[in-house]
Design an enzyme around this catalytic site. Structure first.
Site, PDB file in Angstrom:
ATOM      1  N   LYS A  44       0.905  -1.132  -0.120  1.00  0.00           N
ATOM      2  CA  LYS A  44      -0.035  -0.037   0.086  1.00  0.00           C
ATOM      3  C   LYS A  44       0.811   1.187   0.084  1.00  0.00           C
ATOM      4  CE  LYS A  44      -3.445   2.892   0.614  1.00  0.00           C
ATOM      5  NZ  LYS A  44      -4.406   3.141  -0.679  1.00  0.00           N
ATOM      6  N   ASN A  68     -13.212   4.455  -6.061  1.00  0.00           N
ATOM      7  CA  ASN A  68     -12.475   4.331  -4.693  1.00  0.00           C
ATOM      8  C   ASN A  68     -12.052   5.866  -4.539  1.00  0.00           C
ATOM      9  OD1 ASN A  68      -9.300   4.854  -4.316  1.00  0.00           O
ATOM     10  ND2 ASN A  68      -9.562   3.750  -6.042  1.00  0.00           N
ATOM     11  N   MET A  70     -10.036   6.189  -1.212  1.00  0.00           N
ATOM     12  CA  MET A  70      -9.506   5.871  -0.027  1.00  0.00           C
ATOM     13  C   MET A  70      -8.822   6.966   0.628  1.00  0.00           C
ATOM     14  SD  MET A  70     -10.545   2.682  -0.334  1.00  0.00           S
ATOM     15  CE  MET A  70      -9.795   1.786   0.960  1.00  0.00           C
ATOM     16  N   LEU A  72      -5.568   7.494   1.102  1.00  0.00           N
ATOM     17  CA  LEU A  72      -3.913   7.036   1.401  1.00  0.00           C
ATOM     18  C   LEU A  72      -4.290   6.568   2.877  1.00  0.00           C
ATOM     19  CD1 LEU A  72      -1.615   9.598  -0.021  1.00  0.00           C
ATOM     20  CD2 LEU A  72      -1.402   7.219  -0.011  1.00  0.00           C
ATOM     21  N   CYS A 127      -1.762   9.951  -7.030  1.00  0.00           N
ATOM     22  CA  CYS A 127      -2.984   9.537  -6.089  1.00  0.00           C
ATOM     23  C   CYS A 127      -4.043  10.689  -6.206  1.00  0.00           C
ATOM     24  CB  CYS A 127      -2.728   9.614  -4.610  1.00  0.00           C
ATOM     25  SG  CYS A 127      -4.242   9.265  -3.332  1.00  0.00           S
ATOM     26  N   ASN A 190      -2.214   4.730 -13.117  1.00  0.00           N
ATOM     27  CA  ASN A 190      -3.177   4.716 -11.819  1.00  0.00           C
ATOM     28  C   ASN A 190      -4.733   4.741 -12.387  1.00  0.00           C
ATOM     29  OD1 ASN A 190      -3.802   5.271  -9.373  1.00  0.00           O
ATOM     30  ND2 ASN A 190      -2.119   6.335  -8.680  1.00  0.00           N
ATOM     31  N   GLY A 245      -7.074  -2.325 -15.820  1.00  0.00           N
ATOM     32  CA  GLY A 245      -8.206  -2.937 -16.781  1.00  0.00           C
ATOM     33  C   GLY A 245      -7.775  -4.757 -17.121  1.00  0.00           C
ATOM     34  N   THR A 267      -8.378  -3.771  -9.530  1.00  0.00           N
ATOM     35  CA  THR A 267      -9.882  -4.181  -9.295  1.00  0.00           C
ATOM     36  C   THR A 267     -10.083  -5.652  -9.372  1.00  0.00           C
ATOM     37  OG1 THR A 267     -10.493  -2.086 -10.248  1.00  0.00           O
ATOM     38  CG2 THR A 267     -12.453  -3.652 -10.339  1.00  0.00           C
TER      39      THR A 267
HETATM   40  C1  DHB Z   1      -4.947   6.265  -2.890  1.00  0.00           C
HETATM   41  C2  DHB Z   1      -5.456   5.947  -4.216  1.00  0.00           C
HETATM   42  C3  DHB Z   1      -4.576   5.895  -5.271  1.00  0.00           C
HETATM   43  O1  DHB Z   1      -4.959   5.847  -6.658  1.00  0.00           O
HETATM   44  C4  DHB Z   1      -3.121   6.154  -4.975  1.00  0.00           C
HETATM   45  O2  DHB Z   1      -2.376   5.980  -5.958  1.00  0.00           O
HETATM   46  C5  DHB Z   1      -2.804   5.933  -3.831  1.00  0.00           C
HETATM   47  C6  DHB Z   1      -3.726   6.123  -2.867  1.00  0.00           C
HETATM   48  C7  DHB Z   1      -5.907   6.332  -1.900  1.00  0.00           C
HETATM   49  O3  DHB Z   1      -6.971   6.852  -2.287  1.00  0.00           O
HETATM   50  O4  DHB Z   1      -5.869   5.658  -0.823  1.00  0.00           O
END
Ligand code: DHB
Length: 306
Positions: A44, A68, A70, A72, A127, A190, A245, A267
């Site tokens: 992660k 998503n 998230m 980070l 991100c 990404n 994909g 995914t």
């Molecule tokens: C997150 C999403 C991303 O695409 C990434 O590269 C790093 C972090 C996230 O939302 O945690």
């Protein structure tokens, strides 16, 4: 049939691994990737301090695709460095990191050096989910400044995770920046940032009023385009990890045909779990057999033009 691949001086049993964010938050999740048929893993994306991330719901599978935001969530760089430096295969592992601001960068790299981490660092410049923060790699000047700073600080194996670009001029500009540095790899792409998906009358996720990164088969055309655009433009020392994909072995095959040396799964891995690598590998081999290819090198980057 041989599906071994190589990045820099490291050989991998096959070309498949998780994409950062999926099955990689904790030691227990990473152990499931190690126990699977995947060749290796990426963590992660780690920040200097641990983070809880954005409020839930923040991830939804939508048919075969996903959204998503998230934000980070992660257990902090020290957690991932401790885990990696105790891993007997650390040379094959990928540590994903992201500075939250310019001041973080020296500290991130001094910790990586202190731990004498011998694997690959994937610097995440893409991100899309931190409220108020732009995706770094959409700002070419900022990307150049960060890469200048990073290569002053760090001489280990390092690559960058890029967002998708949608314009030939942007491929040209970004490739000419990347070619100035001793990068080991790039990872394209990404998620497609800031999409929305709607359920009944509502957004599917809570953060950022529903805007989130889109993954899954709907992004494959842009993933393949970015892999191939950079394959055409980057110096050959910079290898390409293709992400985006993948739902079957044919998709892995197409990433390699476009120039990828390694392929990440996000995914689909979230939906099916780590046992999905077994099917992908079998289907990749079946696809290679159809064309009489014995190794990945037989077709890597060799997509034909009409
Ligand atoms: C997150 C999403 C991303 O695409 C990434 O590269 C790093 C972090 C996230 O939302 O945690």
């Amino acid at each position: 049939m041989f599906i071994k691949t190589q990045i820099a001086d490291i050989t991998f049993d096959n070309c498949l691994m998780n994409a950062a964010g999926v099955y990689c938050m904790t030691k227990e999740e990473l152990e499931q990737i190690v126990a699977s048929q995947a060749a290796t893993f990426v963590t992660k994306t780690a920040t200097l301090q641990s983070r809880p991330g954005n409020p839930e719901p923040r991830y939804r599978d939508v048919g075969l695709n996903s959204i998503n935001s998230m934000g980070l969530p992660n257990l902090g760089l020290d957690y991932y460095l401790d885990l990696l430096t105790n891993d007997p295969h650390q040379e094959q592992r990928f540590l994903s990191i992201s500075p939250m601001n310019a001041d973080d960068t020296p500290t991130l790299f001094s910790k990586i050096k202190q731990h004498d981490f011998k694997g690959f660092v994937e610097l995440n410049l893409s991100c899309p989910n931190i409220p108020g923060k732009a995706q770094i790699a959409y700002d070419f000047d900022q990307t150049q400044r960060i890469l200048d700073q990073v290569f002053d600080l760090y001489q280990g194996k390092l690559g960058v995770k890029l967002p998708p670009y949608f314009d030939q001029a942007h491929f040209d500009q970004m490739a000419s920046i990347l070619n100035q540095y001793p990068l080991t790899f790039i990872n394209s792409i990404n998620s497609l940032g800031n999409g929305i998906m709607i359920d009944d009358l509502s957004m599917m996720i809570a953060p950022k009023q529903g805007f989130g990164g889109i993954g899954g088969p709907c992004i494959k055309p842009w993933a393949l385009a970015n892999v191939h655009a950079f394959y055409q433009r980057l110096k050959p020392e910079i290898q390409i990890i293709g992400t985006g994909g993948v739902t079957c072995g044919r998709d892995v095959f197409e990433h390699i045909l476009c120039g990828a040396s390694m392929v990440q799964v996000g995914t689909l891995l979230h939906q099916k779990g780590p046992q999905v690598f077994e099917r992908l590998i079998q289907e990749l081999k079946d696809e290679m057999a159809t064309y009489g290819y014995q190794t990945l090198a037989d077709f890597k980057g060799k997509v034909q033009y009409l």
